[in-house]
Design a protein around this motif. Structure first.
Motif, short mmCIF file in Angstrom:
data_model
loop_
_atom_site.label_atom_id
_atom_site.label_comp_id
_atom_site.label_asym_id
_atom_site.label_seq_id
_atom_site.Cartn_x
_atom_site.Cartn_y
_atom_site.Cartn_z
N GLU A 41 45.99 36.98 37.85
CA GLU A 41 45.11 35.85 38.15
C GLU A 41 44.35 35.39 36.91
O GLU A 41 44.17 34.21 36.69
CB GLU A 41 44.13 36.22 39.27
CG GLU A 41 43.27 35.07 39.74
CD GLU A 41 44.07 33.87 40.25
OE1 GLU A 41 43.63 32.73 40.00
OE2 GLU A 41 45.11 34.06 40.89
N ASN A 42 43.93 36.34 36.08
CA ASN A 42 43.15 36.01 34.88
C ASN A 42 43.99 35.57 33.70
O ASN A 42 43.56 34.73 32.91
CB ASN A 42 42.28 37.19 34.47
CG ASN A 42 41.20 37.48 35.48
OD1 ASN A 42 40.72 36.58 36.15
ND2 ASN A 42 40.81 38.73 35.60
N HIS A 43 45.17 36.16 33.53
CA HIS A 43 45.97 35.90 32.34
C HIS A 43 47.28 35.17 32.60
O HIS A 43 47.90 34.68 31.67
CB HIS A 43 46.29 37.23 31.62
CG HIS A 43 45.07 37.97 31.19
ND1 HIS A 43 44.34 37.62 30.10
CD2 HIS A 43 44.44 39.04 31.74
CE1 HIS A 43 43.31 38.44 29.96
NE2 HIS A 43 43.35 39.31 30.96
N GLU A 44 47.75 35.16 33.82
CA GLU A 44 48.98 34.53 34.27
C GLU A 44 50.25 35.23 33.78
O GLU A 44 51.20 35.36 34.52
CB GLU A 44 49.05 33.05 33.87
CG GLU A 44 47.98 32.21 34.52
CD GLU A 44 48.05 30.78 34.13
OE1 GLU A 44 48.31 29.96 35.03
OE2 GLU A 44 47.86 30.48 32.93
N GLU A 89 43.12 28.90 40.15
CA GLU A 89 42.14 27.98 39.58
C GLU A 89 42.34 27.90 38.08
O GLU A 89 42.45 28.91 37.40
CB GLU A 89 40.72 28.47 39.86
CG GLU A 89 40.40 28.52 41.34
CD GLU A 89 39.00 29.05 41.59
OE1 GLU A 89 38.20 29.12 40.65
OE2 GLU A 89 38.72 29.40 42.74
N ASP A 90 42.38 26.71 37.55
CA ASP A 90 42.50 26.45 36.11
C ASP A 90 43.67 27.18 35.44
O ASP A 90 43.47 28.03 34.57
CB ASP A 90 41.20 26.84 35.39
CG ASP A 90 40.00 26.09 35.92
OD1 ASP A 90 40.16 24.91 36.25
OD2 ASP A 90 38.91 26.69 35.99
N PRO A 91 44.90 26.85 35.79
CA PRO A 91 46.03 27.48 35.10
C PRO A 91 46.05 27.10 33.63
O PRO A 91 45.79 25.96 33.26
CB PRO A 91 47.25 26.92 35.84
CG PRO A 91 46.77 25.79 36.66
CD PRO A 91 45.30 25.90 36.80
#
Length: 97
Positions: A41-44, A89-91
């Motif tokens: 979720e944080n780094h993709e 959120e915000d990719p």
């Protein structure tokens, strides 16, 4: 589902990444799964190092987590694998069409 072009793009991005997490004998436990979920979720794009103590190979582990975390398989090489999941959120990573 990633196209070949998208997978190739992600492999290029993952090439310079260091493994963010190591999977050992407890790699399929809920705490590890939650950690990996938060990292995605944080780094993709997350690279995972599979230790020799792990009961699964890198390929087996990658497929296990793809199903469990709704992620995309990018690659596995030796004892490492890479997963991708677009952030809710915000990719940050923009995939080619």
């Amino acid at each position: 589902m990633l196209s070949n072009k998208q997978r190739k793009y992600l492999r290029g991005l993952a090439n310079s990444l260091k493994p963010m997490i190591q999977m050992g004998k407890d790699g399929n436990k809920d705490t590890f799964v939650r950690q990996l979920d938060m990292m995605l979720e944080n780094h993709e794009l997350v690279k995972v190092n599979v230790l020799e103590t792990s009961p699964m190979s890198a390929n087996e582990a990658a497929n296990y987590f793809v199903d469990r975390l709704n992620a995309e398989y990018v690659q596995d090489i030796g004892r490492k694998f890479v997963l991708y999941r677009q952030a809710q959120e915000d990719p940050e990573i923009v995939l080619p069409k």
